[in-house]
Write a protein that holds these residues in place. Sequence first.
Motif, short mmCIF file in Angstrom:
data_model
loop_
_atom_site.label_atom_id
_atom_site.label_comp_id
_atom_site.label_asym_id
_atom_site.label_seq_id
_atom_site.Cartn_x
_atom_site.Cartn_y
_atom_site.Cartn_z
N ILE A 107 -13.23 -0.58 3.08
CA ILE A 107 -12.32 -1.91 2.71
C ILE A 107 -12.25 -2.81 2.90
CG2 ILE A 107 -11.09 -3.18 0.38
CD1 ILE A 107 -10.76 -0.85 -0.77
N ILE A 160 -8.71 3.63 3.54
CA ILE A 160 -8.17 4.56 3.73
C ILE A 160 -9.28 5.04 5.45
CG2 ILE A 160 -9.43 5.89 1.77
CD1 ILE A 160 -6.98 7.54 1.44
N PRO A 199 -9.37 6.38 -8.05
CA PRO A 199 -9.63 7.42 -7.28
C PRO A 199 -10.43 8.51 -8.51
CG PRO A 199 -7.74 7.48 -6.23
CD PRO A 199 -7.81 5.68 -7.42
N TRP A 254 -4.41 15.01 7.55
CA TRP A 254 -5.02 14.51 6.16
C TRP A 254 -4.81 16.16 5.41
CZ3 TRP A 254 -5.18 10.12 2.61
CH2 TRP A 254 -5.47 10.97 1.72
N THR A 261 -13.41 11.22 0.96
CA THR A 261 -12.01 9.93 0.80
C THR A 261 -11.54 9.43 1.82
OG1 THR A 261 -11.24 11.63 -0.88
CG2 THR A 261 -9.50 10.44 0.24
N SER A 287 0.77 -1.03 0.16
CA SER A 287 0.01 -0.06 0.11
C SER A 287 0.67 1.08 0.11
CB SER A 287 -0.97 -0.05 1.35
OG SER A 287 0.08 -0.54 2.62
N ILE A 335 -3.69 -1.65 -5.77
CA ILE A 335 -2.19 -2.37 -5.51
C ILE A 335 -2.46 -4.33 -6.09
CG2 ILE A 335 -3.56 -4.15 -2.79
CD1 ILE A 335 -2.57 -0.83 -1.97
N LYS A 394 -1.69 6.45 -1.58
CA LYS A 394 -2.54 6.15 -0.32
C LYS A 394 -4.16 6.40 -1.60
CE LYS A 394 -0.63 9.42 2.96
NZ LYS A 394 -0.28 11.12 3.54
N ASN A 395 -4.90 5.60 -1.06
CA ASN A 395 -6.44 5.55 -1.44
C ASN A 395 -6.18 5.16 -2.91
OD1 ASN A 395 -8.99 5.98 -1.67
ND2 ASN A 395 -8.62 7.91 -2.18
N ALA A 396 -5.09 4.09 -3.26
CA ALA A 396 -4.86 3.33 -4.44
C ALA A 396 -6.00 2.90 -4.42
CB ALA A 396 -3.81 2.62 -4.64
N SER A 397 -6.63 2.38 -5.68
CA SER A 397 -8.02 1.15 -6.22
C SER A 397 -7.33 -0.17 -6.11
CB SER A 397 -7.96 1.89 -7.48
OG SER A 397 -6.92 0.83 -8.62
N GLN A 431 -5.13 2.19 8.70
CA GLN A 431 -5.55 2.36 7.36
C GLN A 431 -5.87 0.51 6.54
OE1 GLN A 431 -5.18 3.38 3.51
NE2 GLN A 431 -2.57 3.03 3.62
N ASN A 451 -5.43 -1.34 2.50
CA ASN A 451 -5.80 -0.34 1.90
C ASN A 451 -6.55 1.09 1.79
OD1 ASN A 451 -3.59 1.87 0.89
ND2 ASN A 451 -4.73 1.74 -1.48
#
Lengths: 324, 564
Positions: free
Chosen positions: B471, B478, B137, B450, B463, A37, A49, A42-45, B437, B476
């Motif tokens: 998830i 977030i 995203p 953040w 976000t 990760s 990943i 950050k916030n990768a789909s 996370q 990952n």
Amino acid sequence: MLKALLQRFGQTVFVLFGISVLVFLVFFATPGADPTSRIAGKNASPETIAKVRQEYGFDRPLPVQYTTMMKKLFITQDLTSYANRGEKVVPELIKAAPVTLSLATGGAVIWVVASILMGTVAAAFRGTWIDRTLMAVGLVGISIPVFWLGQVANLITQARYHDTWLFSWVPALGYVPFAESPVGWFKALIIPWCTLAVLFIGVYARVLRSDLVTVSGEDFMRTARAKGLSPTRVLLVHGLRTSMITFVSLFGMDFAQLIGGGALLTEVVFGLQGVGRLTYQALSALDLPLIMASVMYSAVFVVLANALVDVIYIFLDPRVRDGR
Amino acid sequence: MFSVLALWLALAGSPLHATIVAPGAPDSPETGGILRITAENSGGTLDPQISYVHITYQMEAIVYDGLTTFAKTPSKLSSHAIPDLAEALPEPQDGGRTYVFHLRHGIHFSNGKEVTPDDVVASMQRIFKVNSPTAGPYYSHIVGGEACLKDTEHCTLKGGVEADDRAWTVTFHLTHPDAEFFDRLAFQHASILPADTPAHDTGNEAPLGTGPYRIVSYEPNSGLKMERNPYFRQWDAVAQPAGYPDEIHYSFGLDPEAAVTAIENNQYDWMLESVPLDRQAEVGARFSDRVKLIEQLVIYYAALNVNLPPFNDLRVRQALNYALNRKAVVIYNGGPAVSTAACQMLPTGAPGYEPGCAYTKGASPEHPAPEWKEPDLALAKKLVEESGTKGQKVVIVTPGSGGSGAIANEIRATLVDLGYVASVRPITPVIEFSYIQNSDNKVQIGLTGWSADYPSASSFLRTLFSCATFIPHSSNSINASQFCDPKLDALMDRAAEVSLTDQKAGDALWAEASRALMAQAPALPLDQTRRVALTSTRVHGEYDTPIYEAVFSQMKLRRAGDAP
């Protein structure tokens, strides 16, 4: 001879293997260390990943990952950092090595010269106030942590008295390559050299003094004195040479450890981008490839230095030579 | 001969600099010199479509351009995207699903090649090909984007991005309207690169760009050098102004303490990191004329895991929000000049931000106070009593550095006051965020901060707190609070939709979403901080903008002999 060499090589490989497996397993046992990760961002789909996991081989069994990493480190030399995508760790180490070599060599010259002087003078004046003062000074040097001394040196030379005539010549922290400016190189390193040497001067002077005192009672020293040689000659030629055995073996280990990144704190305090600082950076970023490369590099130097010290023994002590 | 010419120039009153000014440089007496910047560490890869750290974002802002950008001229301008390589922001067509960008003519990469619509299409495809962190995203709603995410190698974005070389346009088709589309195109991952840029992370080699500077050398362990892009000609003074320094040298390796001293000594001109807390009083007293406080769109908060006891009880989350002494947090982060107590997850300055604090003495989610005043321990204790969770164990996970440890201990003490058995678990800062996370790590409270990629309410609220970003069983996830409320999601969707056509009404809805979120209290907002920037005596003029904080191209350097 060949057998000894092979034996030494076998030992080296075994040590390196053991260390590498240990570092590798500790990394993967550390909670939160999974680099996927962090590499993906950050916030990768989940798709990204998965792609990164596949690209870096994190979906493979650990032995396969280990073998791939070793292959990339030693054979193809294209192992890339987990923290800095695109940074190849082997070239990074090679670029950092001259900085560490410059620091360690300069520091070593200072500490060897100063400690031989201090140790010999203290032994020559054994029991007097000179001896006691020198040994006390050495002890103070040993007791001062290098990072503290470095910070104080910086405080004096970079901050408090930087604008005075005494320290206005001190350049900004950091390394200046010798090829770029030999004078700049010297100016940038002189304070780190002295800081690094302080601890070692104390240790080496005390070791040398104690060895000189011990050998002074040996038969060969008595013989030398009986032959009518001057006390100075007896001390320097006969006594010092024999006493240098412990000194040299210590030096071999310490110097190798410094070249291998052991001057980490000095490098960090003085902003020198050497192997030690690289190791520090790798540890703070939990960057396995860089940790692995710097640990391997360090281990190679320590093992090689051991071998070198053995060879130097032969030259220093006739008894070792006779025993061959 | 030379002296005669010089004399003639002097007598004629002609400015000498005009004769030596470099191509693409502003014709000003303040042009020239080498700007020297320092940072503790480098930022890794230089690939603008992959790098995702502040240091590279800031450096690359003057090397790369997108179709849109954020203002780089220092001022309090709007923080919304403005046109850059595109001539203007296009009117949305097809209900906000189609945008036709007219590309500017005569813009060149630093090798002299002109930027064409094909470069734009290739750059959009490359976002997916190189596994850009934001491919999913930010850009997967371009038609063909989902397919590109699954099969990056063969990404074409067919039907999603189309070039027209004759009309010199690029047309984007989206699967659904997006009020933040221009902002996303302004983010550095959508930088326009030459079409033949390799479809992999270029690592230490910077791809060619169109900005006023180009990166000529980079050693991640020691430094980076930039020089003028000889093909740059200013096309828009706000989007990408011409740069003042001739060269920019970045050195890596000095810790922030040493960097402050070096700048005080004029050995460097600027440092990446904020002035450390222990040096702020010193620089404030001795170098106040060289210190600047820069507003940041950042929020520090503690994520409260709504799926784990005791925080699966709304009363406990609210109790902690009421009980925390945010005045202490402000002190730990440098005092009121630098830090402001936060009561909501939108920082001041973000679109949709409206002042309001639901959790302070005399306030409630229904009747928020204008700002945080003092904790309400009595009400907090009552809520905990009602929840029946007293005596439970709580572990606070925090980055093990800076003021975070002290703040975590303040939260621990507050929890103890409320009747819990609380402890702090510090983790190395570099992995702390990954740790909290990871939805399998069962973190009850995780401290973090953040900072949005671009200024929008959604980059904070959606976000961090939407159902899509939680998830389960993922490393990952977030949304560290594991919060999912379909009603709030619907409100945020509506806010985004309304923002498309009516920014003001949209912002009001985002403000409502922020209040609705805090009524559920899935987080403990702590504070918002300003950056304390110190410069050498050589730097003058304005150089900060809301998005990039410092625009290096706008730092003007005094020469030796110039009056400070």
